[in-house]
Design a protein around this motif. Structure first.
Motif, mmCIF file in Angstrom:
data_model
loop_
_atom_site.group_PDB
_atom_site.id
_atom_site.type_symbol
_atom_site.label_atom_id
_atom_site.label_comp_id
_atom_site.label_asym_id
_atom_site.label_seq_id
_atom_site.Cartn_x
_atom_site.Cartn_y
_atom_site.Cartn_z
ATOM 1 N N ALA A 71 40.275 41.060 50.314
ATOM 2 C CA ALA A 71 39.842 40.390 49.088
ATOM 3 C C ALA A 71 38.372 40.680 48.807
ATOM 4 O O ALA A 71 37.983 40.925 47.654
ATOM 5 C CB ALA A 71 40.085 38.886 49.177
ATOM 6 N N ALA A 72 37.563 40.673 49.838
ATOM 7 C CA ALA A 72 36.136 40.963 49.662
ATOM 8 C C ALA A 72 35.935 42.406 49.222
ATOM 9 O O ALA A 72 35.121 42.689 48.335
ATOM 10 C CB ALA A 72 35.374 40.687 50.950
ATOM 11 N N ILE A 73 36.688 43.315 49.807
ATOM 12 C CA ILE A 73 36.586 44.729 49.431
ATOM 13 C C ILE A 73 37.012 44.912 47.979
ATOM 14 O O ILE A 73 36.342 45.590 47.198
ATOM 15 C CB ILE A 73 37.415 45.607 50.386
ATOM 16 C CG1 ILE A 73 36.800 45.574 51.794
ATOM 17 C CG2 ILE A 73 37.514 47.043 49.865
ATOM 18 C CD1 ILE A 73 37.673 46.190 52.867
ATOM 19 N N ALA A 74 38.119 44.300 47.587
ATOM 20 C CA ALA A 74 38.622 44.420 46.220
ATOM 21 C C ALA A 74 37.650 43.823 45.206
ATOM 22 O O ALA A 74 37.550 44.305 44.079
ATOM 23 C CB ALA A 74 39.988 43.756 46.104
ATOM 24 N N SER A 75 36.919 42.799 45.587
ATOM 25 C CA SER A 75 36.004 42.148 44.648
ATOM 26 C C SER A 75 34.706 42.926 44.461
ATOM 27 O O SER A 75 33.972 42.679 43.500
ATOM 28 C CB SER A 75 35.699 40.720 45.104
ATOM 29 O OG SER A 75 34.875 40.741 46.254
ATOM 30 N N LEU A 76 34.424 43.885 45.324
ATOM 31 C CA LEU A 76 33.183 44.650 45.212
ATOM 32 C C LEU A 76 33.051 45.366 43.876
ATOM 33 O O LEU A 76 31.956 45.500 43.342
ATOM 34 C CB LEU A 76 33.075 45.685 46.339
ATOM 35 C CG LEU A 76 32.607 45.170 47.682
ATOM 36 C CD1 LEU A 76 32.689 46.270 48.724
ATOM 37 C CD2 LEU A 76 31.195 44.621 47.590
ATOM 38 N N VAL A 77 34.153 45.832 43.321
ATOM 39 C CA VAL A 77 34.096 46.583 42.066
ATOM 40 C C VAL A 77 33.511 45.745 40.931
ATOM 41 O O VAL A 77 32.980 46.285 39.968
ATOM 42 C CB VAL A 77 35.480 47.153 41.691
ATOM 43 C CG1 VAL A 77 36.418 46.062 41.200
ATOM 44 C CG2 VAL A 77 35.360 48.263 40.669
ATOM 45 N N HIS A 78 33.567 44.443 41.048
ATOM 46 C CA HIS A 78 33.057 43.560 40.001
ATOM 47 C C HIS A 78 31.575 43.213 40.183
ATOM 48 O O HIS A 78 30.988 42.589 39.302
ATOM 49 C CB HIS A 78 33.894 42.283 39.929
ATOM 50 C CG HIS A 78 35.333 42.562 39.620
ATOM 51 N ND1 HIS A 78 35.756 42.939 38.369
ATOM 52 C CD2 HIS A 78 36.431 42.556 40.408
ATOM 53 C CE1 HIS A 78 37.058 43.155 38.383
ATOM 54 N NE2 HIS A 78 37.492 42.927 39.611
ATOM 55 N N GLU A 79 30.992 43.630 41.292
ATOM 56 C CA GLU A 79 29.561 43.379 41.520
ATOM 57 C C GLU A 79 28.744 44.186 40.519
ATOM 58 O O GLU A 79 29.092 45.317 40.172
ATOM 59 C CB GLU A 79 29.164 43.764 42.950
ATOM 60 C CG GLU A 79 29.786 42.897 44.016
ATOM 61 C CD GLU A 79 29.229 41.481 44.022
ATOM 62 O OE1 GLU A 79 28.067 41.280 43.611
ATOM 63 O OE2 GLU A 79 29.970 40.573 44.442
ATOM 64 N N GLN A 80 27.642 43.623 40.059
ATOM 65 C CA GLN A 80 26.840 44.267 39.015
ATOM 66 C C GLN A 80 26.330 45.644 39.441
ATOM 67 O O GLN A 80 26.347 46.582 38.649
ATOM 68 C CB GLN A 80 25.673 43.375 38.605
ATOM 69 C CG GLN A 80 24.976 43.866 37.353
ATOM 70 C CD GLN A 80 25.912 43.943 36.152
ATOM 71 O OE1 GLN A 80 26.606 42.986 35.837
ATOM 72 N NE2 GLN A 80 25.930 45.076 35.476
ATOM 73 N N PHE A 81 25.891 45.797 40.675
ATOM 74 C CA PHE A 81 25.364 47.095 41.099
ATOM 75 C C PHE A 81 26.458 48.165 41.105
ATOM 76 O O PHE A 81 26.191 49.328 40.796
ATOM 77 C CB PHE A 81 24.663 47.009 42.460
ATOM 78 C CG PHE A 81 25.588 46.892 43.644
ATOM 79 C CD1 PHE A 81 25.946 48.012 44.383
ATOM 80 C CD2 PHE A 81 26.082 45.653 44.044
ATOM 81 C CE1 PHE A 81 26.784 47.910 45.483
ATOM 82 C CE2 PHE A 81 26.924 45.540 45.139
ATOM 83 C CZ PHE A 81 27.280 46.666 45.859
ATOM 84 N N VAL A 82 27.693 47.789 41.387
ATOM 85 C CA VAL A 82 28.802 48.745 41.347
ATOM 86 C C VAL A 82 29.133 49.074 39.899
ATOM 87 O O VAL A 82 29.322 50.241 39.539
ATOM 88 C CB VAL A 82 30.042 48.190 42.091
ATOM 89 C CG1 VAL A 82 31.231 49.111 41.924
ATOM 90 C CG2 VAL A 82 29.724 47.977 43.557
ATOM 91 N N GLN A 83 29.187 48.072 39.035
ATOM 92 C CA GLN A 83 29.452 48.305 37.619
ATOM 93 C C GLN A 83 28.371 49.184 36.985
ATOM 94 O O GLN A 83 28.677 50.084 36.200
ATOM 95 C CB GLN A 83 29.573 46.979 36.866
ATOM 96 C CG GLN A 83 30.879 46.252 37.116
ATOM 97 C CD GLN A 83 32.060 47.045 36.593
ATOM 98 O OE1 GLN A 83 32.114 47.408 35.423
ATOM 99 N NE2 GLN A 83 33.005 47.343 37.469
ATOM 100 N N ASP A 84 27.114 48.936 37.347
ATOM 101 C CA ASP A 84 26.024 49.770 36.828
ATOM 102 C C ASP A 84 26.218 51.222 37.240
ATOM 103 O O ASP A 84 26.048 52.139 36.436
ATOM 104 C CB ASP A 84 24.672 49.269 37.332
ATOM 105 C CG ASP A 84 24.268 47.933 36.722
ATOM 106 O OD1 ASP A 84 24.876 47.511 35.712
ATOM 107 O OD2 ASP A 84 23.337 47.304 37.277
ATOM 108 N N ASP A 85 26.583 51.443 38.485
ATOM 109 C CA ASP A 85 26.805 52.804 38.982
ATOM 110 C C ASP A 85 28.000 53.462 38.289
ATOM 111 O O ASP A 85 27.925 54.613 37.875
ATOM 112 C CB ASP A 85 27.020 52.786 40.499
ATOM 113 C CG ASP A 85 27.167 54.182 41.059
ATOM 114 O OD1 ASP A 85 26.199 54.969 40.975
ATOM 115 O OD2 ASP A 85 28.262 54.505 41.560
#
Length: 96
Positions: free
Chosen positions: A9-23
């Motif tokens: 669940a933590a791994i799947a939620s990473l895509v929604h983190e702002q730094f990932v979205q910015d990248d």
């Protein structure tokens, strides 16, 4: 010691983190630029339709919303309409 148990669940939620979205958006911008630069253009409509969209799962999609985009990307059986792979080639180029 027990076996490693990843927190899925933590791994799947990473895509929604702002730094990932910015990248993801920065990479998508490069793909869009490359696709537009290499798109075949009779009228410019296809080239100008290539853009990035947010996917429902946190992904970023590169799309063209003209009805004939699939024929440009994958071609047709007719000899005078070969596949151009505009978006596919741009995605490949962005890996570098």
């Amino acid at each position: 010691m027990g076996a490693f148990q990843p927190d899925e669940a933590a791994i799947a939620s990473l895509v929604h983190e702002q730094f990932v979205q910015d990248d993801l958006h920065e990479r998508a911008s490069r793909v869009v630029s490359a696709a537009q630069a290499n798109a075949p253009s009779e009228t410019g409509r296809y080239r100008n339709s290539i853009h990035a969209e947010d996917g429902p799962d946190g992904s970023v999609l590169i799309v063209s919303d003209v009805p004939y985009a699939i024929y440009i990307e994958y071609g047709t059986r007719e000899r005078d309409h070969p596949a151009h792979h505009t978006i596919g080639n741009a995605l490949d180029a962005a890996r570098d």
